[in-house]
Design a protein around this motif. Structure first.
Motif, PDB file in Angstrom:
ATOM      1  N   GLU A  88       0.832  -1.207   0.000  1.00  0.00           N
ATOM      2  CA  GLU A  88       0.000   0.000   0.000  1.00  0.00           C
ATOM      3  C   GLU A  88       0.865   1.255   0.000  1.00  0.00           C
ATOM      4  O   GLU A  88       0.443   2.303  -0.468  1.00  0.00           O
ATOM      5  N   THR A  89       2.092   1.140   0.511  1.00  0.00           N
ATOM      6  CA  THR A  89       3.007   2.283   0.562  1.00  0.00           C
ATOM      7  C   THR A  89       3.596   2.609  -0.801  1.00  0.00           C
ATOM      8  O   THR A  89       4.214   3.664  -0.974  1.00  0.00           O
ATOM      9  N   GLY A  90       3.470   1.685  -1.756  1.00  0.00           N
ATOM     10  CA  GLY A  90       4.025   1.909  -3.082  1.00  0.00           C
ATOM     11  C   GLY A  90       5.531   1.728  -3.160  1.00  0.00           C
ATOM     12  O   GLY A  90       6.146   2.141  -4.135  1.00  0.00           O
ATOM     13  N   THR A  91       6.128   1.080  -2.155  1.00  0.00           N
ATOM     14  CA  THR A  91       7.583   0.934  -2.136  1.00  0.00           C
ATOM     15  C   THR A  91       8.073  -0.410  -2.669  1.00  0.00           C
ATOM     16  O   THR A  91       9.255  -0.554  -2.967  1.00  0.00           O
ATOM     17  N   TRP A  92       7.187  -1.404  -2.765  1.00  0.00           N
ATOM     18  CA  TRP A  92       7.607  -2.729  -3.216  1.00  0.00           C
ATOM     19  C   TRP A  92       6.432  -3.512  -3.768  1.00  0.00           C
ATOM     20  O   TRP A  92       5.276  -3.189  -3.530  1.00  0.00           O
ATOM     21  N   GLU A  93       6.777  -4.571  -4.502  1.00  0.00           N
ATOM     22  CA  GLU A  93       5.809  -5.603  -4.863  1.00  0.00           C
ATOM     23  C   GLU A  93       6.510  -6.942  -4.762  1.00  0.00           C
ATOM     24  O   GLU A  93       7.727  -7.044  -4.944  1.00  0.00           O
ATOM     25  N   SER A  94       5.737  -7.967  -4.414  1.00  0.00           N
ATOM     26  CA  SER A  94       6.303  -9.284  -4.189  1.00  0.00           C
ATOM     27  C   SER A  94       5.444 -10.339  -4.877  1.00  0.00           C
ATOM     28  O   SER A  94       4.241 -10.412  -4.641  1.00  0.00           O
ATOM     29  N   THR A  95       6.082 -11.133  -5.722  1.00  0.00           N
ATOM     30  CA  THR A  95       5.390 -12.252  -6.359  1.00  0.00           C
ATOM     31  C   THR A  95       5.765 -13.510  -5.587  1.00  0.00           C
ATOM     32  O   THR A  95       6.912 -13.934  -5.590  1.00  0.00           O
ATOM     33  N   ARG A  96       4.765 -14.059  -4.905  1.00  0.00           N
ATOM     34  CA  ARG A  96       4.957 -15.199  -4.010  1.00  0.00           C
ATOM     35  C   ARG A  96       4.782 -16.495  -4.812  1.00  0.00           C
ATOM     36  O   ARG A  96       3.684 -16.966  -5.029  1.00  0.00           O
ATOM     37  N   MET A  97       5.900 -17.043  -5.266  1.00  0.00           N
ATOM     38  CA  MET A  97       5.863 -18.191  -6.155  1.00  0.00           C
ATOM     39  C   MET A  97       5.637 -19.510  -5.428  1.00  0.00           C
ATOM     40  O   MET A  97       5.088 -20.446  -6.005  1.00  0.00           O
ATOM     41  N   LEU A  98       6.071 -19.588  -4.187  1.00  0.00           N
ATOM     42  CA  LEU A  98       5.907 -20.798  -3.372  1.00  0.00           C
ATOM     43  C   LEU A  98       5.390 -20.349  -2.020  1.00  0.00           C
ATOM     44  O   LEU A  98       5.991 -19.465  -1.383  1.00  0.00           O
ATOM     45  N   LEU A  99       4.279 -20.929  -1.562  1.00  0.00           N
ATOM     46  CA  LEU A  99       3.629 -20.483  -0.331  1.00  0.00           C
ATOM     47  C   LEU A  99       3.381 -21.629   0.633  1.00  0.00           C
ATOM     48  O   LEU A  99       3.624 -22.793   0.309  1.00  0.00           O
ATOM     49  N   LYS A 100       2.883 -21.294   1.797  1.00  0.00           N
ATOM     50  CA  LYS A 100       2.642 -22.264   2.864  1.00  0.00           C
ATOM     51  C   LYS A 100       1.825 -23.460   2.382  1.00  0.00           C
ATOM     52  O   LYS A 100       2.152 -24.606   2.707  1.00  0.00           O
ATOM     53  N   ASP A 101       0.779 -23.203   1.601  1.00  0.00           N
ATOM     54  CA  ASP A 101      -0.081 -24.315   1.174  1.00  0.00           C
ATOM     55  C   ASP A 101       0.584 -25.242   0.162  1.00  0.00           C
ATOM     56  O   ASP A 101       0.030 -26.281  -0.195  1.00  0.00           O
ATOM     57  N   ASP A 102       1.799 -24.917  -0.284  1.00  0.00           N
ATOM     58  CA  ASP A 102       2.568 -25.828  -1.135  1.00  0.00           C
ATOM     59  C   ASP A 102       3.303 -26.882  -0.306  1.00  0.00           C
ATOM     60  O   ASP A 102       3.893 -27.811  -0.859  1.00  0.00           O
ATOM     61  N   ASN A 103       3.284 -26.722   1.026  1.00  0.00           N
ATOM     62  CA  ASN A 103       3.822 -27.722   1.971  1.00  0.00           C
ATOM     63  C   ASN A 103       5.300 -28.042   1.781  1.00  0.00           C
ATOM     64  O   ASN A 103       5.709 -29.195   1.861  1.00  0.00           O
ATOM     65  N   MET A 104       6.099 -26.997   1.568  1.00  0.00           N
ATOM     66  CA  MET A 104       7.542 -27.196   1.433  1.00  0.00           C
ATOM     67  C   MET A 104       8.315 -26.749   2.675  1.00  0.00           C
ATOM     68  O   MET A 104       9.527 -26.928   2.757  1.00  0.00           O
ATOM     69  N   GLY A 105       7.638 -26.085   3.636  1.00  0.00           N
ATOM     70  CA  GLY A 105       8.304 -25.656   4.857  1.00  0.00           C
ATOM     71  C   GLY A 105       8.956 -24.281   4.761  1.00  0.00           C
ATOM     72  O   GLY A 105       9.535 -23.796   5.721  1.00  0.00           O
ATOM     73  N   PHE A 106       8.897 -23.653   3.595  1.00  0.00           N
ATOM     74  CA  PHE A 106       9.418 -22.305   3.385  1.00  0.00           C
ATOM     75  C   PHE A 106       8.621 -21.697   2.243  1.00  0.00           C
ATOM     76  O   PHE A 106       7.897 -22.401   1.531  1.00  0.00           O
ATOM     77  N   SER A 107       8.733 -20.382   2.071  1.00  0.00           N
ATOM     78  CA  SER A 107       8.128 -19.749   0.902  1.00  0.00           C
ATOM     79  C   SER A 107       9.225 -19.053   0.107  1.00  0.00           C
ATOM     80  O   SER A 107      10.275 -18.701   0.641  1.00  0.00           O
TER      81      SER A 107
END
Length: 131
Positions: A19-38
């Motif tokens: 919302e601050t307009g300072t960054w954007e992040s594309t989350r390619m791997l997330l918690k529901d992928d069950n890998m233990g990290f994102s």
């Protein structure tokens, strides 16, 4: 096996913009992928500053392109960031992340993994997903 491309992920809700307009992040791997990290590809926009204090997560960050700096708020030390730089927030480090003269493209790994919707609160913290 999971196979995704950055371009595909950027066109979905996996691409989160601050919302601050300072960054954007594309989350390619997330918690529901069950890998233990994102795993995320994050852009820190040029000439911006973001206060971050991950009290609930550890993060490793590798700079792929662009430039900037990170300031450790505990001791005031400032470290330049450029392609090939890895910084590790292993002590829940309270810091300022600054974009330099051009956007920084960063590869980020979080433990515990993010669920995908997180944005920094007023203290620079991501809440823990307890589900």
């Amino acid at each position: 096996m999971i196979v995704r491309t950055l371009a595909e992920c950027e066109q979905t809700e996996r691409c989160v913009k601050a919302e601050t307009g300072t960054w954007e992040s594309t989350r390619m791997l997330l918690k529901d992928d069950n890998m233990g990290f994102s795993f995320h590809i994050t852009t820190i926009y040029a000439n911006t500053e973001t206060h971050i204090h991950y009290q609930n997560h550890l993060e490793s960050v590798y700079c792929m392109s662009g430039d900037g700096e990170i300031e450790d708020l505990a001791d005031g030390k400032i470290y330049p960031i450029k392609p090939g730089t890895l910084y590790i927030l292993d002590k829940h480090d309270n810091h300022l992340l600054r974009g330099g003269s051009e956007d920084m493209k960063l590869a980020c790994v979080f433990n515990p993994p993010l669920s995908g919707k997180e944005v920094h609160d007023a203290d620079g913290v991501y809440a823990v997903d307890t589900e």
